[in-house]
Scaffold this motif. Sequence first.
Motif, PDB file in Angstrom:
ATOM      1  N   LEU A   1       3.178  57.164  43.156  1.00 47.43           N
ATOM      2  CA  LEU A   1       3.553  56.962  41.757  1.00 47.43           C
ATOM      3  C   LEU A   1       2.473  57.416  40.766  1.00 47.43           C
ATOM      4  CD1 LEU A   1       6.276  55.667  41.024  1.00 47.43           C
ATOM      5  CD2 LEU A   1       5.027  53.665  40.245  1.00 47.43           C
TER       6      LEU A   1
ATOM      7  N   TRP B   1      -1.469  60.704  57.565  1.00 43.36           N
ATOM      8  CA  TRP B   1      -2.283  60.947  56.376  1.00 43.36           C
ATOM      9  C   TRP B   1      -2.231  59.742  55.433  1.00 43.36           C
ATOM     10  CZ3 TRP B   1      -0.889  66.287  53.827  1.00 43.36           C
ATOM     11  CH2 TRP B   1      -1.170  67.330  54.724  1.00 43.36           C
ATOM     12  N   PRO B   2      -3.243  59.598  54.567  1.00 48.72           N
ATOM     13  CA  PRO B   2      -3.086  58.630  53.488  1.00 48.72           C
ATOM     14  C   PRO B   2      -2.084  59.151  52.458  1.00 48.72           C
ATOM     15  CG  PRO B   2      -5.189  59.776  53.277  1.00 48.72           C
ATOM     16  CD  PRO B   2      -4.549  60.278  54.543  1.00 48.72           C
ATOM     17  N   HIS B   3      -1.452  58.241  51.758  1.00 47.08           N
ATOM     18  CA  HIS B   3      -0.660  58.668  50.602  1.00 47.08           C
ATOM     19  C   HIS B   3      -0.993  57.785  49.417  1.00 47.08           C
ATOM     20  CE1 HIS B   3       2.277  55.367  51.333  1.00 47.08           C
ATOM     21  NE2 HIS B   3       2.502  55.491  50.039  1.00 47.08           N
ATOM     22  N   LEU B   4      -0.894  58.367  48.245  1.00 48.53           N
ATOM     23  CA  LEU B   4      -1.113  57.642  46.999  1.00 48.53           C
ATOM     24  C   LEU B   4       0.193  57.761  46.228  1.00 48.53           C
ATOM     25  CD1 LEU B   4      -4.630  59.128  46.078  1.00 48.53           C
ATOM     26  CD2 LEU B   4      -4.133  57.137  47.497  1.00 48.53           C
TER      27      LEU B   4
ATOM     28  N   VAL C   1       0.492  58.861  37.777  1.00 52.85           N
ATOM     29  CA  VAL C   1       0.695  59.251  36.375  1.00 52.85           C
ATOM     30  C   VAL C   1      -0.492  60.078  35.882  1.00 52.85           C
ATOM     31  CG1 VAL C   1       2.250  57.370  35.784  1.00 52.85           C
ATOM     32  CG2 VAL C   1      -0.208  57.027  35.536  1.00 52.85           C
TER      33      VAL C   1
ATOM     34  N   ARG D   1      -2.015  54.785  39.080  1.00 55.84           N
ATOM     35  CA  ARG D   1      -0.630  54.379  39.317  1.00 55.84           C
ATOM     36  C   ARG D   1      -0.331  53.127  38.524  1.00 55.84           C
ATOM     37  NH1 ARG D   1       2.103  53.177  43.863  1.00 55.84           N
ATOM     38  NH2 ARG D   1       2.090  51.027  44.530  1.00 55.84           N
TER      39      ARG D   1
ATOM     40  N   VAL E   1      -3.579  50.850  38.464  1.00 53.44           N
ATOM     41  CA  VAL E   1      -4.503  50.895  39.591  1.00 53.44           C
ATOM     42  C   VAL E   1      -5.021  52.321  39.732  1.00 53.44           C
ATOM     43  CG1 VAL E   1      -4.714  50.598  42.104  1.00 53.44           C
ATOM     44  CG2 VAL E   1      -3.228  49.077  40.794  1.00 53.44           C
ATOM     45  N   THR E   2      -6.316  52.472  40.011  1.00 48.68           N
ATOM     46  CA  THR E   2      -6.869  53.787  40.302  1.00 48.68           C
ATOM     47  C   THR E   2      -7.108  53.861  41.807  1.00 48.68           C
ATOM     48  OG1 THR E   2      -7.977  53.719  38.173  1.00 48.68           O
ATOM     49  CG2 THR E   2      -8.693  55.428  39.705  1.00 48.68           C
ATOM     50  N   MET E   3      -6.565  54.914  42.443  1.00 50.72           N
ATOM     51  CA  MET E   3      -6.701  55.063  43.895  1.00 50.72           C
ATOM     52  C   MET E   3      -7.323  56.397  44.242  1.00 50.72           C
ATOM     53  SD  MET E   3      -3.335  53.378  45.623  1.00 50.72           S
ATOM     54  CE  MET E   3      -4.110  53.145  47.225  1.00 50.72           C
ATOM     55  N   HIS E   4      -7.914  56.429  45.403  1.00 51.00           N
ATOM     56  CA  HIS E   4      -8.669  57.588  45.824  1.00 51.00           C
ATOM     57  C   HIS E   4      -8.387  57.839  47.302  1.00 51.00           C
ATOM     58  CE1 HIS E   4     -12.303  60.157  45.982  1.00 51.00           C
ATOM     59  NE2 HIS E   4     -12.414  59.684  47.218  1.00 51.00           N
ATOM     60  N   ALA E   5      -8.323  59.099  47.698  1.00 48.37           N
ATOM     61  CA  ALA E   5      -8.182  59.421  49.123  1.00 48.37           C
ATOM     62  C   ALA E   5      -8.904  60.726  49.408  1.00 48.37           C
ATOM     63  CB  ALA E   5      -6.711  59.550  49.511  1.00 48.37           C
ATOM     64  N   SER E   6      -9.421  60.846  50.616  1.00 44.00           N
ATOM     65  CA  SER E   6      -9.961  62.140  51.014  1.00 44.00           C
ATOM     66  C   SER E   6      -8.793  63.021  51.450  1.00 44.00           C
ATOM     67  CB  SER E   6     -10.988  61.957  52.138  1.00 44.00           C
ATOM     68  OG  SER E   6     -10.351  61.449  53.289  1.00 44.00           O
ATOM     69  N   LEU E   7      -8.979  64.331  51.357  1.00 45.56           N
ATOM     70  CA  LEU E   7      -7.918  65.256  51.738  1.00 45.56           C
ATOM     71  C   LEU E   7      -8.015  65.531  53.241  1.00 45.56           C
ATOM     72  CD1 LEU E   7      -8.083  67.756  48.725  1.00 45.56           C
ATOM     73  CD2 LEU E   7      -6.594  65.765  49.040  1.00 45.56           C
ATOM     74  N   PRO E   8      -6.913  65.869  53.904  1.00 48.33           N
ATOM     75  CA  PRO E   8      -5.580  66.039  53.338  1.00 48.33           C
ATOM     76  C   PRO E   8      -4.895  64.708  53.025  1.00 48.33           C
ATOM     77  CG  PRO E   8      -5.508  66.373  55.710  1.00 48.33           C
ATOM     78  CD  PRO E   8      -6.952  66.157  55.347  1.00 48.33           C
TER      79      PRO E   8
END
Lengths: 328, 265
Positions: free
Chosen positions: B143, B138-141, B145, B158, B165-172
């Motif tokens: 730290l 899976w992806p992880h993002l 906040v 984060r 930094v702004t991060m994005h991931a699709s679920l799961p």
Amino acid sequence: MADCVVSVAEFRAGNFRRVSFEVASEARKVADALNVPLYGIAVGAGVGDKAKELGWYGVDKVFVADDPALEHYVPELYVPVIASIIERWNPAAVLLPASVDGKDLSARLAARLQTGLAQDCIQVVCDGGAVKAKRPIFAGKCLAWCEWAQGALPMISCRPNVMDCKDADATRQADVEKVAVDLPEARSKVLGVELDTTGKVELTEAEIIVSGGRGMKAAENFVILEQLAKELGAAVGASRAAVDAGWRPHSDQVGQTGKVVNPNLYIAVGISGAIQHLAGMGSSKYIVAVNKDPEAPIFTKADYGIVEDLFKFIPAFTEEVRKLKSTC
Amino acid sequence: MNIVVLLKQTPDTESVIRIAPDGQSIVTQDLKWIINPYDEFAVEAALRLKEKHGGTVTIVSWGPQRVVESIRTALAMGADKGVLLDDDTLDGGDSLGVARALAAVVQALQPDIVLCGSRAVDYDLAQRGPMVAELLGWPHLGLAVSLDSDGSSVTIERPIEGGKVTMHASLPALVTMGGSHAVWNPRYASLPGIMKAKKKPLEMKKLGDYGLSAEECGAPAAKIRMVSLEMPPERKPGRIIDDGLDTEGKAAALVKALHEEAKVI
Ligand SMILES: Cc1cc2nc3c(=O)[nH]c(=O)nc-3n(C[C@H](O)[C@H](O)[C@H](O)COP(=O)(O)OP(=O)(O)OC[C@H]3O[C@@H](n4cnc5c(N)ncnc54)[C@H](O)[C@@H]3O)c2cc1C
Ligand SMILES: Cc1cc2nc3c(=O)[nH]c(=O)nc-3n(C[C@H](O)[C@H](O)[C@H](O)COP(=O)(O)OP(=O)(O)OC[C@H]3O[C@@H](n4cnc5c(N)ncnc54)[C@H](O)[C@@H]3O)c2cc1C
């Protein structure tokens, strides 16, 4: 037989971060002790042009993964790219930065490489060919020596500002090899990056920190610490009490649930010295405490204590610092 | 939304840490145990997701029976159920071994999102979360906040050195929690919450329930181990700058000491 030691660099916004050179310097010592070459790994967008700088700090050969898609740290991309470079070799150890991104990367990379990681180490030694690393646990209340099982690859992330950094030797040349980057499918991405351009010094990398606590009484009073910090070239930190009160952003919090810092000089102003705060700054080289309560626990950790009202003392101290700076 | 929180019980942050006679472990008998603060942030974030999207929050932990109390606390905060992997054959496992076990528990629960601490305040390894994500593919993002989800993806902010930094991931996906109490402000368990928590389901599991054994997750699989512990060097006693000086005099004396003795300014 191990054929190298590997050091992984961190590249951001066109430059290597200083911790990369600390890691290379430390890895050089391990490579010398084991009599193997030191290979560097540099990942990023445009990193190829800078790769030679790693040579100045002891890297013999740099493997470069330079691709616009690698501009920002995305674990799903960085981990397979770095793992595929490491897997070409049989390293005696892999050293990485224990920076924000470095710790995150190291953890996922260790799972990919199916090995053990000692995170945030403060010392690395080679004991008869075996690599050992020392790391703080329980927020520095205790220190643990880690060893690896027979045949396991030691992965060590190094706490910034702790390991000695060699002086750059620009005559030292490293070979640079570009690696073909085979990017995997990723479900995560960076949407945006905001870098502070005000020249604010980062707490974890600061040589001097001035921190304020509940004794500061209000957000606007931090101006006097900022003035002092400006004279000293210091960063401004805070206790949890000051952050919880909304006077300072959480990114300024020093302590067990904040940042762990290692400056040469830490000046605690209006901070009592709770165990969770000490956990974050107790390994500073010199500690100064300014507190009106002579019984405050912070004085037991301070090299120099000042029992005074901070609102009187800090302006006077700032003035004396200004005088000193104008004479030297 | 099916949400899982990985929760670790840690000694209270006030604890005095003493090395046991074996030189390899710490004395645990007088310790008071709490939910790892970062995992408390994860519980809070999970409950906010549930408030927005509906669904269930499942607390997953590996540890002995004393951990039941911490899981009940999370249930009293509003989580729905718990799974305690109470299996001492995992003792002596390293981060990767424990991550393998946690990944197996997560897999069986088929969640949309997993939240965990960025680090545990005891051994401070900061590795379980990213390891579990890697093992699951899976992806992880890391730290976080801030955390927001539209139900099919997740966005976090984060902090990095000198920026954000702004991060994005699709679920799961898996998210590790950063920040502080001021950022997450984890809720307290209410009295009715505490009463309800007593009746919420809490399953006890063993490695074998997931087709795993100590050979893969416990001491035999450990790649890294602690060989010895030591106390940090004591700081040299300092001195109070006084000498009957007035405020200006002390300020001048401190500058002199920092410049001439310590040589740090
Ligand atoms: C799980 C957990 C995690 C925590 N994590 C952290 C953490 O990461 N970081 C952290 O800092 N704390 C943390 N804490 C909180 C910690 O226990 C303390 O509550 C906190 O550090 C107190 O902050 P302080 O020293 O600013 O405030 P106080 O303890 O209230 O001290 C204020 C001090 O200012 C002095 N003072 C007041 N007025 C003046 C004046 N005019 N001139 C000079 N001195 C003055 C007082 O004498 C006093 O000593 C944590 C607590 C818990 C339970
Ligand atoms: C003194 C000592 C030092 C050690 N040092 C190392 C070392 O350097 N490297 C190493 O690989 N092993 C080490 N170990 C092995 C150790 O047994 C475990 O790895 C350690 O107890 C767990 O690390 P952590 O909780 O700090 O994990 P972290 O990775 O800091 O935890 C992060 C998050 O993972 C989740 N999580 C962690 N544990 C659990 C759990 N039991 N149940 C549910 N969720 C959980 C939580 O959400 C937590 O916030 C050490 C053991 C000892 C006794």
